[in-house]
Design an enzyme around this catalytic site. Sequence first.
Site, PDB file in Angstrom:
ATOM      1  CE  LYS A 161       6.923  21.553  35.746  1.00 52.11           C
ATOM      2  NZ  LYS A 161       6.149  22.660  35.173  1.00 52.11           N
ATOM      3  CB  CYS A 206      19.689  14.989  34.731  1.00 43.03           C
ATOM      4  SG  CYS A 206      20.847  15.783  33.616  1.00 43.03           S
ATOM      5  CD1 TRP A 261      17.544  20.574  29.772  1.00 46.53           C
ATOM      6  CD2 TRP A 261      19.303  21.280  30.950  1.00 46.53           C
ATOM      7  NE1 TRP A 261      17.685  21.921  29.542  1.00 46.53           N
ATOM      8  CE2 TRP A 261      18.756  22.372  30.256  1.00 46.53           C
ATOM      9  CE3 TRP A 261      20.430  21.485  31.747  1.00 46.53           C
ATOM     10  CZ2 TRP A 261      19.287  23.663  30.343  1.00 46.53           C
ATOM     11  CZ3 TRP A 261      20.961  22.765  31.828  1.00 46.53           C
ATOM     12  CH2 TRP A 261      20.388  23.838  31.135  1.00 46.53           C
ATOM     13  NE  ARG A 284      14.420  15.301  37.557  1.00 48.75           N
ATOM     14  CZ  ARG A 284      14.223  16.027  38.659  1.00 48.75           C
ATOM     15  NH1 ARG A 284      13.006  16.173  39.117  1.00 48.75           N
ATOM     16  NH2 ARG A 284      15.218  16.582  39.286  1.00 48.75           N
ATOM     17  CG  ASN A 337      19.826  15.560  38.591  1.00 49.24           C
ATOM     18  OD1 ASN A 337      20.200  16.511  37.906  1.00 49.24           O
ATOM     19  ND2 ASN A 337      18.798  15.639  39.410  1.00 49.24           N
ATOM     20  N   GLY A 338      23.191  16.507  38.352  1.00 55.48           N
ATOM     21  CA  GLY A 338      23.858  17.569  39.111  1.00 55.48           C
ATOM     22  C   GLY A 338      25.062  18.070  38.328  1.00 55.48           C
ATOM     23  CE  LYS A 351       4.189  29.380  30.960  1.00 56.45           C
ATOM     24  NZ  LYS A 351       4.350  29.619  32.386  1.00 56.45           N
ATOM     25  CD  GLU A 411       3.567  32.762  33.876  1.00 60.37           C
ATOM     26  OE1 GLU A 411       4.719  33.150  34.097  1.00 60.37           O
ATOM     27  OE2 GLU A 411       3.284  31.567  33.705  1.00 60.37           O
ATOM     28  CD  GLU A 460       7.856  28.347  29.681  1.00 52.54           C
ATOM     29  OE1 GLU A 460       8.879  27.819  30.115  1.00 52.54           O
ATOM     30  OE2 GLU A 460       6.896  28.641  30.404  1.00 52.54           O
ATOM     31  CG  HIS A 520       8.997  55.697  29.471  1.00 53.31           C
ATOM     32  ND1 HIS A 520       9.283  57.031  29.653  1.00 53.31           N
ATOM     33  CD2 HIS A 520       7.832  55.480  30.131  1.00 53.31           C
ATOM     34  CE1 HIS A 520       8.356  57.587  30.405  1.00 53.31           C
ATOM     35  NE2 HIS A 520       7.465  56.650  30.711  1.00 53.31           N
TER      36      HIS A 520
HETATM   37  C1  AGP Z   1       7.753  28.090  33.799  1.00 56.95           C
HETATM   38  O1  AGP Z   1       6.889  27.968  32.741  1.00 56.95           O
HETATM   39  C2  AGP Z   1       9.135  27.799  33.525  1.00 56.95           C
HETATM   40  N1  AGP Z   1       9.315  26.552  32.896  1.00 56.95           N
HETATM   41  C3  AGP Z   1      10.170  28.188  34.561  1.00 56.95           C
HETATM   42  O2  AGP Z   1      10.303  29.561  34.431  1.00 56.95           O
HETATM   43  C4  AGP Z   1       9.946  27.839  36.049  1.00 56.95           C
HETATM   44  O3  AGP Z   1       8.873  28.557  36.560  1.00 56.95           O
HETATM   45  C5  AGP Z   1      11.241  28.157  36.834  1.00 56.95           C
HETATM   46  O4  AGP Z   1      12.270  27.356  36.355  1.00 56.95           O
HETATM   47  C6  AGP Z   1      11.090  27.988  38.316  1.00 56.95           C
HETATM   48  O5  AGP Z   1      10.838  26.664  38.672  1.00 56.95           O
HETATM   49  P1  AGP Z   1      10.324  26.299  40.119  1.00 56.95           P
HETATM   50  O6  AGP Z   1       9.009  26.944  40.303  1.00 56.95           O
HETATM   51  O7  AGP Z   1      10.234  24.800  40.107  1.00 56.95           O
HETATM   52  O8  AGP Z   1      11.349  26.796  41.089  1.00 56.95           O
END
Ligand code: AGP
Length: 615
Positions: A610, A2, A75, A27, A101-102, A492, A488, A495, A511
């Site tokens: 984000k 948010c 969000w 956000r 926001n929260g 990527k 990672e 997401e 395994h």
């Molecule tokens: C990364 O591509 C993601 N969108 C997500 O996993 C992110 O890294 C995670 O939410 C942690 O965020 P931060 O680094 O702002 O704490």
Amino acid sequence: MCGIVAYIGPKDAYQIVLNGLKRLEYRGYDSAGVAIIDPKNNLHVYKKKGKVKNLEDFIKDKPKSGHIGIGHTRWATHGEANDVNAHPHFTTSGHIALIHNGIIENYSTLKTELQFRGYEFVSETDTEVLVHLIEDVQKNTGANIEEAVRLALQGVVGAYAIVVASMEEPDKLVVAKLSSPMVIGYGDNEFYVASDGSPLVEYTKKVSYIEDGQIATLHKNGEIALKSIKDNTSFVPYIDELEYKLEELEKGGFEHFMLKEIYEQPQAVINAIRGRIDKTNLTVKLGGVEEFEQSFLNAKRIVFVACGTSWHSALIGEYLIEDLARIQVEVEYASEFRYRNPIITEEDIVIAISQSGETADTKAALELAKKRGALTYGICNVVGSAISRMTDAGSYTHAGPEIGVASTKAFTTQVTILTMMALQLAHKKGTLSKTVYHQYISELEQISEKIKIILKLDKRIKQIANIFKDSTNFLYLGRGYNFPVALEGALKLKEISYVHAEGYPAAEMKHGPIALIDENMPILVVATNVEHYEKVLSNIEEVKTRKGRIIAIVNEGDTEISKLAEFVIPIPKTSEPFTPLLSVIPLQLLSYHMAVLRGCDVDQPRNLAKSVTVE
Ligand code: AGP
């Protein structure tokens, strides 16, 4: 999660609020809304499901001029994404509007009490209780709006950054904060408010980050009154300088922020290193580590807490620090750590890694670590963020604003900091010979140029993405330093292109996951490790035997893996500890192109935001 934005002053508020919402859209983008108090003191509230553009189109021909405005991009947490659940929320009388926001944790109890007293709720959100609660306090006490907000918040449990506008007191805005981010910008007899500095930078560089538990009244005449929510104690706001540059917030000719941020990595790595390598003596120095050098050297353990991509960086940090500095390291998901009663003592150092510096679980994990007496350290990108302020020491990554929801340059700069931390500790502990230490520092300085070489492979990677764009599953395999890189790469892809992908240590494949392999399964092998070359080669053979389609990231000049893989992406060689900084780049590009080819919204993938400021 948010975004909130607000303006009070002589200018027309709507355009400022709308521009701010566009900057904060990363956000959350489930819905957007604004409230404007017009010159006749009428309150207009407009809100729409979906992105800010929908809201803008909806408002086009509606009255919206006024000098006070608040806006929100959502969000969704409580209640689906629709027009009614969108913010701002307002009282039944329509006199007070609020953005939040929260999360209000005790909203259900408060809602029942308010309903009992006759208040009607129209939305399914937790936020709506706040406006009714404020109105209720005003009714019962006759308090002005700032006192009503303050008293109302005393009964609230949870996290909030709120802005409240009342048409009965149209010369002020009331803002308050607990756990969620908020920054106030100062103009000429005017105030700007936002979740972060990005909406403010084109208007002012003078800002205050208000602290948890504080409430501020922002007057139209340029006066600010900052107080404690608990007992009304007054504070003088501390004025900071905003570090954003406007061009960093634009796409700069790239189709997406994510692509721009991938291409910014050579410079971002240089920025992370800048001022931290003494070229004359060839030594590495992170100020925060130096300040607490004895604690680091005597630490029983280093414990990393992080989420998502930052957690993958932490895993690389574990490999680096154990390998080079021989200090025991644990890596914890912040969300698990905070709830599982972990053993943490004064002899531990707890390092939080977070791009935003606002991730709720990471913050909570740090608070727990602090309570148990550990030294806390933050590796954050956003300057002035909550984590950077609550830790004993830390290092900024200096990646610059990362707008794409998928983290790219934040990851490489976090790993750069961790690499320097490991080298600094190794040097102090004497666990690396001087020759190797100096050789590693030189190699670190060459990383930026090597990333540039990898970026030239973009076209080739796009061709590979085109071949696999309709695949529905991917396996990512890596060993040693490349195992977190495999994780990672898989994250990527998931997401932003919504393709199911799993990362595994290459040897674990036998395994279980090997059962998935057939002629339709693409397997991406990160095979740049020099130390485990033979082993990785055997793993690739095993996949090949089962007809899996292999895409391999290899070192330039590789001959063996190239014979087995259907596609190879050769990247410049580097010593083992620096491998992740290079091998992750093709994976970022691959997922980017897959997402574009599949028609996905690269910068704002579905369901994500984000900065995850809720648990
Ligand atoms: C990364 O591509 C993601 N969108 C997500 O996993 C992110 O890294 C995670 O939410 C942690 O965020 P931060 O680094 O702002 O704490």
